[in-house]
Design an enzyme around this catalytic site. Sequence first.
Site, short mmCIF file in Angstrom:
data_model
loop_
_atom_site.label_atom_id
_atom_site.label_comp_id
_atom_site.label_asym_id
_atom_site.label_seq_id
_atom_site.Cartn_x
_atom_site.Cartn_y
_atom_site.Cartn_z
N ARG A 1 5.40 0.01 -5.97
CA ARG A 1 5.28 -0.74 -4.90
C ARG A 1 4.28 -1.96 -4.84
O ARG A 1 4.59 -2.83 -4.04
CB ARG A 1 4.94 0.12 -3.69
CG ARG A 1 5.79 1.30 -3.34
CD ARG A 1 5.20 2.60 -2.51
NE ARG A 1 4.91 1.88 -1.39
CZ ARG A 1 5.62 1.91 -0.27
NH1 ARG A 1 6.73 2.37 -0.24
NH2 ARG A 1 5.33 1.48 1.01
N GLU B 1 18.74 -17.18 -6.42
CA GLU B 1 18.16 -15.97 -6.68
C GLU B 1 17.94 -15.89 -8.32
O GLU B 1 16.99 -15.30 -8.51
CB GLU B 1 19.51 -14.98 -6.37
CG GLU B 1 19.37 -13.52 -7.16
CD GLU B 1 18.36 -12.85 -6.30
OE1 GLU B 1 17.52 -13.26 -5.43
OE2 GLU B 1 18.06 -11.67 -6.87
N ASN C 1 -2.04 2.29 5.87
CA ASN C 1 -1.15 1.14 5.61
C ASN C 1 -0.97 0.47 7.02
O ASN C 1 -0.82 0.85 7.99
CB ASN C 1 0.04 1.73 5.00
CG ASN C 1 0.23 2.39 3.74
OD1 ASN C 1 -0.94 2.19 3.27
ND2 ASN C 1 1.14 2.68 3.19
N GLY C 2 -0.94 -0.90 6.89
CA GLY C 2 -0.62 -1.72 7.74
C GLY C 2 -1.61 -2.57 8.31
O GLY C 2 -2.66 -2.48 7.48
N TRP D 1 -3.00 -2.58 -1.32
CA TRP D 1 -2.84 -4.07 -1.72
C TRP D 1 -3.56 -4.90 -0.67
O TRP D 1 -3.04 -4.69 0.40
CB TRP D 1 -1.02 -4.27 -1.36
CG TRP D 1 -0.40 -5.51 -1.82
CD1 TRP D 1 -0.02 -5.80 -3.31
CD2 TRP D 1 -0.12 -6.58 -1.14
NE1 TRP D 1 0.49 -7.03 -3.14
CE2 TRP D 1 0.34 -7.43 -1.93
CE3 TRP D 1 -0.40 -6.99 0.17
CZ2 TRP D 1 0.86 -8.84 -1.37
CZ3 TRP D 1 0.00 -8.13 0.80
CH2 TRP D 1 0.64 -9.00 -0.23
N GLU E 1 9.27 -14.63 -10.00
CA GLU E 1 8.34 -13.47 -9.70
C GLU E 1 7.81 -12.74 -11.05
O GLU E 1 6.94 -12.04 -10.92
CB GLU E 1 9.18 -12.65 -8.56
CG GLU E 1 10.26 -11.81 -9.12
CD GLU E 1 11.05 -11.12 -7.81
OE1 GLU E 1 10.33 -10.85 -7.06
OE2 GLU E 1 12.31 -10.94 -7.78
N CYS F 1 0.76 -1.03 -0.11
CA CYS F 1 -0.09 0.01 0.18
C CYS F 1 0.76 1.23 0.22
O CYS F 1 1.86 1.28 0.66
CB CYS F 1 -1.06 0.02 1.13
SG CYS F 1 -1.70 -1.57 1.44
N LYS G 1 14.13 -14.78 -9.66
CA LYS G 1 14.06 -13.75 -10.28
C LYS G 1 13.18 -14.47 -11.59
O LYS G 1 12.18 -13.56 -12.04
CB LYS G 1 15.37 -13.24 -11.43
CG LYS G 1 16.37 -12.53 -10.44
CD LYS G 1 15.94 -11.04 -10.04
CE LYS G 1 15.02 -10.94 -8.76
NZ LYS G 1 15.45 -10.57 -7.67
N HIS H 1 18.73 -36.11 -4.92
CA HIS H 1 18.09 -36.44 -3.92
C HIS H 1 16.51 -36.29 -3.89
O HIS H 1 15.94 -36.20 -3.16
CB HIS H 1 18.57 -35.82 -2.44
CG HIS H 1 19.85 -36.44 -2.10
ND1 HIS H 1 20.25 -37.42 -1.53
CD2 HIS H 1 21.01 -35.82 -2.27
CE1 HIS H 1 21.52 -37.45 -1.45
NE2 HIS H 1 22.27 -36.62 -2.02
N LYS I 1 6.95 -4.06 -3.98
CA LYS I 1 8.13 -3.73 -3.92
C LYS I 1 8.73 -3.90 -2.30
O LYS I 1 9.78 -4.30 -2.03
CB LYS I 1 8.66 -2.31 -4.36
CG LYS I 1 9.81 -2.01 -4.44
CD LYS I 1 10.85 -2.96 -5.19
CE LYS I 1 12.21 -2.32 -5.25
NZ LYS I 1 13.06 -3.71 -5.71
O1 M6R Z 1 13.56 -4.27 0.74
P1 M6R Z 1 13.83 -5.67 1.12
O2 M6R Z 1 15.34 -5.89 0.52
O3 M6R Z 1 13.88 -6.26 2.74
O4 M6R Z 1 12.85 -6.75 0.52
C1 M6R Z 1 12.92 -8.23 0.71
C2 M6R Z 1 12.26 -8.92 -0.47
O5 M6R Z 1 10.74 -8.62 -0.15
C3 M6R Z 1 12.76 -8.78 -1.80
O6 M6R Z 1 13.83 -8.95 -1.77
C4 M6R Z 1 11.76 -9.54 -2.83
O7 M6R Z 1 12.03 -10.76 -2.52
C5 M6R Z 1 11.97 -8.95 -4.08
N1 M6R Z 1 10.92 -8.72 -4.98
C6 M6R Z 1 13.02 -9.81 -5.05
O8 M6R Z 1 13.21 -9.69 -6.24
#
Ligand code: M6R
Length: 600
Positions: free
Chosen positions: A27, A473, A100-101, A74, A480, A2, A477, A496, A595
């Site tokens: 975001r 990682e 927000n929250g 959100w 997501e 949000c 990527k 395994h 984000k």
């Molecule tokens: O702002 P932060 O680094 O704490 O965020 C952590 C994760 O939410 C963030 O890395 C998320 O996994 C990304 N979308 C990855 O690309």
Amino acid sequence: MCGIFGFIGSDNVAGILIDGLRKLEYRGYDSAGICVKEENQLKIVKKKGKVDDLAREVKKTDINGVVGIAHTRWATHGEPNSLNAHPHFDCKGEIAIVHNGIIENYEALKEVLIDEGHIFRSDTDTEILVHLIEKFYSGNLEQAVIEALKLIDGTYGIAAISKNEDKIVVARKSSPIILGISSECKIVSSDAVAILEHTKNVIFLHDKEIAVLTKDNIKTYDLNGQAIDKKVEEIKWSIEQIEKKGYKHFMLKEIFEQPESIQNVTRGRFKEGKIKFSFELEPNDISRIIIIGCGTSWHAALIGKYILEKYVSIPVEVDYASEFRYRDIVLNGKELVIFISQSGETADTLAALREVRKYKSITTFGIVNVVGSSIAREVDMGIYLHAGPEIGVASTKAFTSQIMALFLLGLYLKSKKGNEIEKFIIEEINNIHKKIEQALNNHELVHSIALKYKNARNFLYLGRGINFPVALEGALKLKEISYIHAEGYPAAEMKHGPIALIDRNMPVVFIATQGRLFEKVLSNMEEVKARQGKIITITDYECRQLKNLSDEIILIPDTIEEISPIINIIPLQLLAYHIADEKGLNVDKPRNLAKSVTVE
Ligand code: M6R
């Protein structure tokens, strides 16, 4: 997640609110809305979907006023639709709020309010707040907000307006709130990027603080209504940094910014062979290092474990913030606990930090990109990444800078133990940006590979040692932004379980760079080949065996093993980007993702 934006000045605020919301779109959100105070009434427009849809609705109206609040939602409580979108009204439509929250005790409060005759229109937890404010309102909005917040369990960043007063009342607890201050206007936002266009002068609101914004000033209070003085700070980011500069997407721009961002984190750190930081740490006083993060930051933490154990010989544990915060963790008070976060606002990471801060003798250390963010402010010490704003939801440049920051910390602790930092290491750090550029030169090759494999339904990413987190990682990527199922695994673990998945339709990405485990990785590649899996290899060494095994090879420059993930991840970022783009997906704002994850 949000986003809050609010503005008070002399111009019609409707368009300004829409522009503010556009800056917050990255975001992640599913509905949006604005509320403007017009003479003696509040006008609200809310819409499920994009800010563009909301903007079209607003255009149909003749809304005109100089005070307003806005929100991108959100969904947590209640499905994404126009009714649940913020702002929310009290019973008479005289007070409006964006939030927000999460209000944890909302059900109990709602029952009481319904018994008292309040009428609810949405399924949100937020709406109880505006009814509570209504209940306590007797002509002074901040007083009513203070009374309402006393009854709330949970987290909040809020902005409220009333039809009777030319002001915005703002409060925060565990949800970021930044106030912009210029002679023409006062602004509230959950994110500095929406303020930059108007001013670089900001006030960071802390937990349990309230602010009252009028056109001419900002007054700040604690939750008891006692006035407090706040420092005005300057945001260093520029407006150009939050533009695409000709790139199709922010993510692509940010991938290509890495030669520069990596230099920003190392700049000025070395002097005559010595490493300099403004903090002081004594490695002999540290019994154990714990590194905490979420998502990509957690992957950087895993790489940090390899680096710190090798350079400092102190045991290192890595934990997800969301797990750590609820674990019965055994601490002896001599730990160094490192919190990694691009945004500095991730709710779980912040909560884990607050848990650790209960142990007074433990040193907390932040590796954070966003200056002035909650985590940056609450740790004892740390390193800023200075990577510039990262707008694409998929983290790219922050990841490589996080690895470098961990490496610099390793070198610092190593030198504090009386060891010299070898010249070749400093030279390699100073040249790493050129190697990133070389890795980026594979752009077209990676694009052609993406075209070949974009219709695959699953991907496996395999690596060993320090390349295992790189595999994780790379897989994150891809999933997501392209919505293709992908798993990262330590290459030797494949036999395994995941080996059962391998057939001619399974692309397997190997990170096979030189190092202790190179030969072993070749054996794992043989196992995939024997089952007709398609092998995409990222390597810095093209030997004959590797060529025979691979369907595709992406050659990258070699470097010191501990910082090699900075180079090795580049083709994987590009691969995910091109697959998602070729599938016509919204690369910068993938579905369901935010984000900055500011709720638990
Ligand atoms: O702002 P932060 O680094 O704490 O965020 C952590 C994760 O939410 C963030 O890395 C998320 O996994 C990304 N979308 C990855 O690309």
